[in-house]
Design an enzyme around this catalytic site. Sequence first.
Site, PDB file in Angstrom:
ATOM      1  N   ASP A 174       0.803  -1.224   0.000  1.00  0.00           N
ATOM      2  CA  ASP A 174       0.000   0.000   0.000  1.00  0.00           C
ATOM      3  C   ASP A 174       0.834   1.271   0.000  1.00  0.00           C
ATOM      4  O   ASP A 174       1.512   1.580   0.976  1.00  0.00           O
ATOM      5  CB  ASP A 174      -0.943   0.007   1.216  1.00  0.00           C
ATOM      6  CG  ASP A 174      -1.973   1.134   1.129  1.00  0.00           C
ATOM      7  OD1 ASP A 174      -2.070   1.777   0.065  1.00  0.00           O
ATOM      8  OD2 ASP A 174      -2.679   1.355   2.121  1.00  0.00           O
ATOM      9  N   ASP A 215      -2.130   6.016  -6.369  1.00  0.00           N
ATOM     10  CA  ASP A 215      -2.488   5.073  -5.320  1.00  0.00           C
ATOM     11  C   ASP A 215      -2.450   3.643  -5.847  1.00  0.00           C
ATOM     12  O   ASP A 215      -3.064   3.337  -6.863  1.00  0.00           O
ATOM     13  CB  ASP A 215      -3.899   5.424  -4.820  1.00  0.00           C
ATOM     14  CG  ASP A 215      -4.312   4.599  -3.614  1.00  0.00           C
ATOM     15  OD1 ASP A 215      -3.423   4.023  -2.965  1.00  0.00           O
ATOM     16  OD2 ASP A 215      -5.512   4.525  -3.334  1.00  0.00           O
TER      17      ASP A 215
END
Length: 461
Positions: free
Chosen positions: A137, A342
Amino acid sequence: MLLFLFLGCCYSIVHAGDDEKGFVVVPTSSFQPETVCSTARVNLEQNHSTVSVPLVHRHGPWAPWQSTDWPSFREMLRRNRARSSTITSRASRGAASARDDKKVVIPSHIGDAVDSLEYVVTVGLGTPAVRQTVLLDTGSDVSWVQCAPCGAGECSSQKDPLFDPSRSSTYRPMPCSSGACRDLGAYGNGCTNGTDDDRCRFAILYEDGTVTGGVYSSDKLTLTSVDTVGNFLFGCAHDERPSGKYDGLLALGRLPMSLVSQASSQYRGAFSYCLPAVNSRSGFLALGVRMRSDTTGFALTPLGTSPLQAPFYVVTMTGIAVGGKQLVGLRLSAFAGGMIIDSGKVVTALPSTAYRALRTAFRKAMAPYPLVPNGHLDTCYNLTGHKNVTVPKVALTFSGGATINLDVPNGILVEGCLVFEDSGGDGSVAVLGNVNQRNFEVLYDTSHSKVGFGPIHAEMM
Ligand SMILES: *[C@@H]1O[C@H](CO)[C@@H](O)[C@H](O)[C@H]1NC(C)=O
Ligand SMILES: *[C@@H]1O[C@H](CO)[C@@H](O)[C@H](O)[C@H]1NC(C)=O
Ligand SMILES: *[C@@H]1O[C@H](CO)[C@@H](O)[C@H](O)[C@H]1NC(C)=O
Ligand SMILES: *[C@@H]1O[C@H](CO)[C@@H](O)[C@H](O)[C@H]1NC(C)=O
């Protein structure tokens, strides 16, 4: 459901009839080769100042676990919505607190969105190294794995055996007085000074009310048989979420607690990855890549250095082309909120006017195919019964002129839906989702403040 999931596979990657007018004719019926992005092109150092580990989609056939119980596309989009609102509220909180002249570094509470994360890598932790499969992440700061002991109901189910600190000769809990503990900032969760238990506690609170928390610790992180990061700081955690499979999370954010920051003396604050499509065999995460002559072919754009967006990798978009034609009338001010890159969000969120212009041009180009309603995305097509589908190319341009041609169709369409949405206004924070990033090597170089997109060409297996 399975059929639904794998529908996406059927118009994969056969770049037949790539024509100059900005359209790609994609056969839906042909057997589709896999796209494999298994080697980092910029990862050429032989002296272990770089390392590359395989990365896979956790819901695909190459995931380290087998299951037919994957979330539906609809469910993935719902989880993504949660992630999206968490990210944008965090980024706007940053802006608000800066105006208030208060703290500008806000911790990453990516929310109930942990379940939306889609890519995993397998690493080793401790001595001897124990295999752990962790979510990747770029929007998180604190890495964690679940640790033993774990009472009934305290941990979520996971793939590998629980990491047991008592069996690792290199494991250390961080004391409360340590700098690492203080650096946790808002992730710190109190200490019990003056008692025997002087261990630094951390907690990550999610918007759904669940908590991942435990003892902030250090141990040896093994990336490959010859590449390790000593004294890697991570949370030895219990995770309350019921769904599991993964063992923890590897944080690649920009704050000091992330792996990228912690290992910056080793890997110079740079990394790249290639995110494969769901059905593709494998991508990679490479640490230590650097700007060199072999970034030829990479579209490079400046990485934002605004303290307001300190936890995120932010770039600035300047334009969009559909079917080879630049969309006119897009105002640069609409993009002023920046665009977060992202790894975790599926759908790309664009400022309203940019999104509407893209949607109009895309729908015009796809006019021969019937639009069908879908609960979450507003531009979805029923492509059943079409042998070939003619899809317009979509290109995004970033500040400095870097232009990326998104992969057609896998970087644009998922399950027949255009994977873009409205970010909720002009000037609001945009997000470049992971579908658009597919089949690029995305390079994050914090020491040179650059982000690069390198094309990965489909290899026929
Ligand atoms: C490793 O590679 C880097 C970059 O080329 C170089 O600066 C460094 O001296 C090398 N280290 C060793 C031990 O060879
Ligand atoms: C614990 O002790 C350290 C060192 O004396 C101190 O810096 C820290 O603030 C204390 N923490 C708490 C919660 O009292
Ligand atoms: C999609 O098109 C096919 C063939 O025309 C049709 O049978 C099917 O009902 C359509 N599905 C939806 C959801 O509209
Ligand atoms: C459409 O698909 C068929 C069968 O795969 C192929 O033979 C034909 O060349 C395709 N048409 C175009 C325009 O690419």
